[in-house]
Design a protein around this motif. Structure first.
Motif, PDB file in Angstrom:
ATOM      1  N   ARG A 100      -7.615   7.016   2.875  1.00 49.66           N
ATOM      2  CA  ARG A 100      -6.190   7.159   3.214  1.00 49.66           C
ATOM      3  C   ARG A 100      -5.948   6.787   4.672  1.00 49.66           C
ATOM      4  O   ARG A 100      -4.941   6.167   5.010  1.00 49.66           O
ATOM      5  N   ILE A 160      -5.674   3.055   5.036  1.00 46.81           N
ATOM      6  CA  ILE A 160      -4.353   2.554   4.640  1.00 46.81           C
ATOM      7  C   ILE A 160      -3.341   2.775   5.760  1.00 46.81           C
ATOM      8  O   ILE A 160      -2.518   1.899   6.064  1.00 46.81           O
ATOM      9  N   ASP A 219      -3.805   0.230   8.592  1.00 44.09           N
ATOM     10  CA  ASP A 219      -3.556  -1.171   8.241  1.00 44.09           C
ATOM     11  C   ASP A 219      -2.126  -1.567   8.636  1.00 44.09           C
ATOM     12  O   ASP A 219      -1.159  -0.983   8.164  1.00 44.09           O
ATOM     13  N   ARG A 260      -0.432  -3.912   7.685  1.00 42.82           N
ATOM     14  CA  ARG A 260       0.324  -4.448   6.552  1.00 42.82           C
ATOM     15  C   ARG A 260       0.978  -3.351   5.726  1.00 42.82           C
ATOM     16  O   ARG A 260       1.844  -3.647   4.894  1.00 42.82           O
ATOM     17  N   SER A 261       0.602  -2.105   5.916  1.00 44.60           N
ATOM     18  CA  SER A 261       1.184  -1.001   5.145  1.00 44.60           C
ATOM     19  C   SER A 261       2.625  -0.773   5.588  1.00 44.60           C
ATOM     20  O   SER A 261       2.882  -0.485   6.762  1.00 44.60           O
ATOM     21  N   ASP A 262       3.572  -0.890   4.649  1.00 46.41           N
ATOM     22  CA  ASP A 262       4.968  -0.669   5.006  1.00 46.41           C
ATOM     23  C   ASP A 262       5.262   0.825   5.041  1.00 46.41           C
ATOM     24  O   ASP A 262       4.370   1.661   4.843  1.00 46.41           O
ATOM     25  N   VAL A 309       4.250   2.848   1.830  1.00 47.93           N
ATOM     26  CA  VAL A 309       2.795   2.959   1.662  1.00 47.93           C
ATOM     27  C   VAL A 309       2.214   3.895   2.708  1.00 47.93           C
ATOM     28  O   VAL A 309       1.347   4.737   2.411  1.00 47.93           O
ATOM     29  N   PHE A 310       2.695   3.787   3.939  1.00 46.15           N
ATOM     30  CA  PHE A 310       2.221   4.647   5.016  1.00 46.15           C
ATOM     31  C   PHE A 310       2.537   6.114   4.702  1.00 46.15           C
ATOM     32  O   PHE A 310       1.682   6.994   4.866  1.00 46.15           O
ATOM     33  N   ARG A 350       6.351   4.304  11.972  1.00 50.14           N
ATOM     34  CA  ARG A 350       5.792   3.852  10.698  1.00 50.14           C
ATOM     35  C   ARG A 350       6.209   4.758   9.548  1.00 50.14           C
ATOM     36  O   ARG A 350       6.204   4.347   8.383  1.00 50.14           O
TER      37      ARG A 350
END
Length: 211
Positions: free
Chosen positions: A14, A17, A20, A22-24, A27-28, A202
């Motif tokens: 987790r 993720i 990253d 790229r995690s929007d 997703v975050f 984020r």
């Protein structure tokens, strides 16, 4: 100071993720919810419990419940994302609030809100904030808690920087730390390296209010 690093493979996945780029936002948030629950689970390991009889469909078993749930205190704004995971683990916990913004020029904490019980001398407190960077926000929060008599405090932070951990350890406050990782350093803007960026942005999107 007691430090627990939760290095379980699922916690590490987790955290990856969350790191990253790229995690929007969605997703975050999902990864933060999962990791937050895992850290609260570990933070609650030594809470006092009481035993009682409970009837199963077959016989009487010994049940377990928390003797007194902790107070969950998020440091707003990013800490708000950890409230629901905490309450999913401890649904009968109370919640207090501390609001602290970051001055982008000085990197110093700017307090703007506190909603806490007057007397916390008999309370167990979980203060939750995804990031422990310089330690300034957390040290300010600990002072508020200790001024109200708190003596049993656990800081639950997903990503901690070594300078912040050192500041916490040298503060003299009665606090232990539960975290998923200790990153080595801060950059010139006082962001954790490698870190995961601004956790509040984020979670909720960039701020458009400057202090």
């Amino acid at each position: 100071m007691d430090i627990t690093i939760v290095d379980h493979p699922l916690a590490a996945a987790r955290l990856t993720i969350m790191r990253d780029r790229r995690s929007d936002n969605s997703v975050f948030r999902a990864a933060l919810r999962d990791l937050g629950a895992m850290l609260i689970y570990e933070a609650a390991r030594d809470l006092d419990v009481e035993r009682f009889d409970t009837e199963t469909p077959v016989a009487t078993a010994t049940g377990t419940r928390l003797r007194k749930p902790p107070i969950i205190v998020p440091v707003i704004r990013a800490g708000l994302g950890m409230v629901d995971p905490a309450l999913s683990m401890i649904p009968d916990a109370q919640v207090g609030f501390i609001g602290i913004a970051r001055d982008e020029e000085t990197h110093e904490p700017v307090p703007y809100l506190e909603a806490l019980p007057e007397d916390m001398s008999d309370e167990t407190v979980f203060i939750v904030d995804p990031m422990l960077a310089t330690g300034g926000s957390l040290l300010h929060s600990l002072k508020l808690l200790c001024d109200r008599g708190a003596k049993d405090i656990t800081a639950v932070c997903m990503v901690s920087a070594q300078p912040g951990v050192d500041a916490l350890a040298n503060s003299g406050y009665p606090v232990r730390l539960v975290t998923a990782t200790v990153d080595p350093e801060l950059n010139a803007d006082a962001y954790i390296v490698p870190g995961l960026g601004d956790a509040g942005d984020r979670l909720y999107g960039p701020r458009n209010i400057h202090l």
